[in-house]
Design a protein around this motif. Structure first.
Motif, PDB file in Angstrom:
ATOM      1  N   THR A  42       0.775  -1.381   0.062  1.00  0.00           N
ATOM      2  CA  THR A  42       0.022   0.044  -0.064  1.00  0.00           C
ATOM      3  C   THR A  42       0.908   1.272  -0.041  1.00  0.00           C
ATOM      4  N   GLN A 101       0.840   4.036  -2.861  1.00  0.00           N
ATOM      5  CA  GLN A 101       0.419   5.571  -2.459  1.00  0.00           C
ATOM      6  C   GLN A 101       1.458   6.624  -3.193  1.00  0.00           C
ATOM      7  N   ILE A 158      -7.247   2.913   5.023  1.00  0.00           N
ATOM      8  CA  ILE A 158      -6.667   2.824   3.760  1.00  0.00           C
ATOM      9  C   ILE A 158      -7.472   2.410   2.687  1.00  0.00           C
ATOM     10  N   PHE A 162      -7.551   4.692  -0.754  1.00  0.00           N
ATOM     11  CA  PHE A 162      -7.783   4.310  -2.236  1.00  0.00           C
ATOM     12  C   PHE A 162      -8.908   4.505  -3.131  1.00  0.00           C
ATOM     13  N   SER A 180      -0.931   3.341   6.930  1.00  0.00           N
ATOM     14  CA  SER A 180       0.287   2.348   6.155  1.00  0.00           C
ATOM     15  C   SER A 180       1.315   2.192   6.946  1.00  0.00           C
ATOM     16  N   GLY A 205      -2.949  -1.220  -4.737  1.00  0.00           N
ATOM     17  CA  GLY A 205      -2.889  -1.048  -3.516  1.00  0.00           C
ATOM     18  C   GLY A 205      -4.303  -1.419  -2.713  1.00  0.00           C
ATOM     19  N   ALA A 265      -5.077  -3.726   0.469  1.00  0.00           N
ATOM     20  CA  ALA A 265      -5.656  -3.267   1.583  1.00  0.00           C
ATOM     21  C   ALA A 265      -6.790  -4.053   2.043  1.00  0.00           C
TER      22      ALA A 265
END
Length: 465
Positions: free
Chosen positions: A267, A271, A328, A332, A373, A438, A442
């Motif tokens: 993740t 990011q 998270i 996203f 994260s 990602g 997550a």
């Protein structure tokens, strides 16, 4: 400890700022140094790549020589590199000062920031708040880099932006000497794994160089990426063999047997890939295609900064009410939505305001998930592994930044003159695809309550034999 936290946050801000501020100076630097957009992209990617390649060795060196000593040495080298960059007569000197010296300096100073924050803030709540401040400043630095860099470039020149970095490095260096303490003595008996450092660095270097070569030669790209993957495989096999022989290794394999940490690292990579990929693509498109100045381009990124600030200010409240996994996932989802807005609105109209909604949403989404994260990864291991996991975490994040600039930048620059609209859309689609990866990672994180993610004891410290 509050004073130390201020120093750490400023250091992270400075390094993140350096990674994004050059994006709005592309036209000015290429014109002044008689180079191309691709040449400036090489310098930007080089800076991010040097950080990614050396962050793991940098984290390991903190155990050998001491966290504060590495922090001070890194800031000194960083400031010297910024000063040299401000005087660069050509692209070669800029690469030495910015890409190499500032990149190496960052790799030395950032791991101590996260290691010392983990050690000095012992309980989960205070540690989460500390990571929140540091990560938020990192995100704000990356988001405000275009705005501040654009303003300085227009008011003075792009060289002034590097002088400001040199001055800030000097100020933070003085604060670090006064306010930062290292509670743990260095382990001078520990041997440094030079072989592991060379293999890991070379493998990462070849992978990113392969992506950069994609617009010139597909076979070269495949060859470089394959070679990098093989060398990284060799690296993992070698550290396993050294562990069995009882030797010191660059990274203990226990770091890769923690499922929660591994997913958190994915993740983090996604990011920063989205943040730097978006920053480079939008900056280059505005300057090269739309003809905007550095300050005009930077002003557009105010939307990202505002989004980051809004979500960062509410981070503590969100953490008390929602699990880190939830934050998270939401981050996203929001960020990908922002990218889709950027594609749709910019394709529909030539108005500069078309960039604002998407950039604001992207900033808001990223600001809400950067801290969870980091906390997931760092809190998965005890204090004696903080040097290694901090180096690995920062390396993965910076690798994401370099991949973002390389991947999205390569797609954009390949057709920026012939078909700018199509190249812009394809580059942003690639960034969104990274966001989907990602998001999937997550979704696989374990469920937990607000502020923490439970990490099974068996995963915290696995046997290394």
């Amino acid at each position: 400890m509050r004073r130390a936290l201020i120093t750490f946050a400023l250091a992270q801000f400075l390094c993140s700022f350096a990674g994004s501020t050059v994006n709005v100076m592309i036209s000015d630097i290429s014109r002044d140094l008689d180079t191309t957009v691709q040449g400036v992209q090489l310098a930007i990617t080089g800076f991010l790549l040097v950080m990614a390649v050396l962050m793991i060795p940098g984290g390991k060196l903190t155990d050998r020589f001491g966290r504060k000593r590495c922090f001070v040495a890194g800031l000194t080298l960083y400031g010297a590199g910024a000063l040299l960059s401000s005087l660069a007569p050509g692209l070669g000197v800029l690469v030495v000062g910015y890409s190499i010296m500032q990149g190496v300096g960052t790799a030395l100073l950032i791991p101590p920031v996260y290691i010392l924050a983990t050690i000095l803030f012992g309980d989960i709540t205070s540690r989460a708040k500390a990571f929140g401040v540091i990560s938020a400043m990192g995100g704000i630095g990356a988001a405000t880099g275009p705005l501040i860099g654009g303003f300085i470039t227009s008011a003075v020149s792009w060289r002034g932006a590097y002088l400001v970095q040199a001055v800030l490095a000097l100020v933070i260096l003085e604060l670090g000497r006064r306010w930062v303490r290292d509670p743990l003595p260095p382990n001078t008996s520990q041997r440094f794994d030079f072989g592991g450092a060379v293999l890991s660095g070379l493998g990462l270097l070849l992978v990113v160089l392969g992506i950069l070569a994609a617009d010139n030669n597909l076979w070269l790209t495949l060859g470089l990426v394959l070679a990098g993957a093989l060398i990284l495989t060799w690296f993992f096999v070698s550290i396993r063999a050294k562990e069995r022989a009882g030797k010191d290794v660059l990274l203990p394999t226990v770091l890769f047997r923690n499922r929660t940490s591994n997913l958190g690292l994915v993740t983090q990579n996604a990011q920063w890939l989205m943040l730097m990929g978006t920053s480079f693509v939008v900056s280059a498109y505005l300057q090269v295609v739309r003809g905007y100045s550095a300050v005009g381009t930077g002003a557009v990124f105010t939307a990202t900064t505002l989004g980051l600030l809004v979500s960062s200010l509410g981070a503590a409240r969100f953490a008390r009410r929602r699990a880190q996994r939830t934050l998270i996932l939401a981050g996203f989802g929001i960020t990908i939505t922002g990218i889709l807005l950027l594609i749709g609105l910019v394709s529909a109209t030539e108005n500069i305001w078309a960039f604002v909604p998407g950039l604001f949403v992207i900033g808001f989404g990223l600001g809400g998930m950067l801290t969870p994260s980091v906390n997931i990864v760092q809190s998965s291991f005890e204090d004696d592994l903080q040097g290694e996991i901090s180096g690995l975490s920062r390396s993965v994040s910076n690798l994401g930044s370099s991949l973002g600039a390389a991947l999205a930048g390569t797609i954009l620059t390949a057709g920026i003159t012939a078909a700018p609209g199509r190249s812009y859309t394809l580059a942003m689609v690639a960034v969104a695809a990274a966001g989907l990866i990602g998001l999937a990672a997550a979704a696989l994180l374990p469920r937990g309550g607000p502020a923490t993610l439970p990490v099974p004891p068996s995963e915290r410290r696995a046997p290394t034999g």
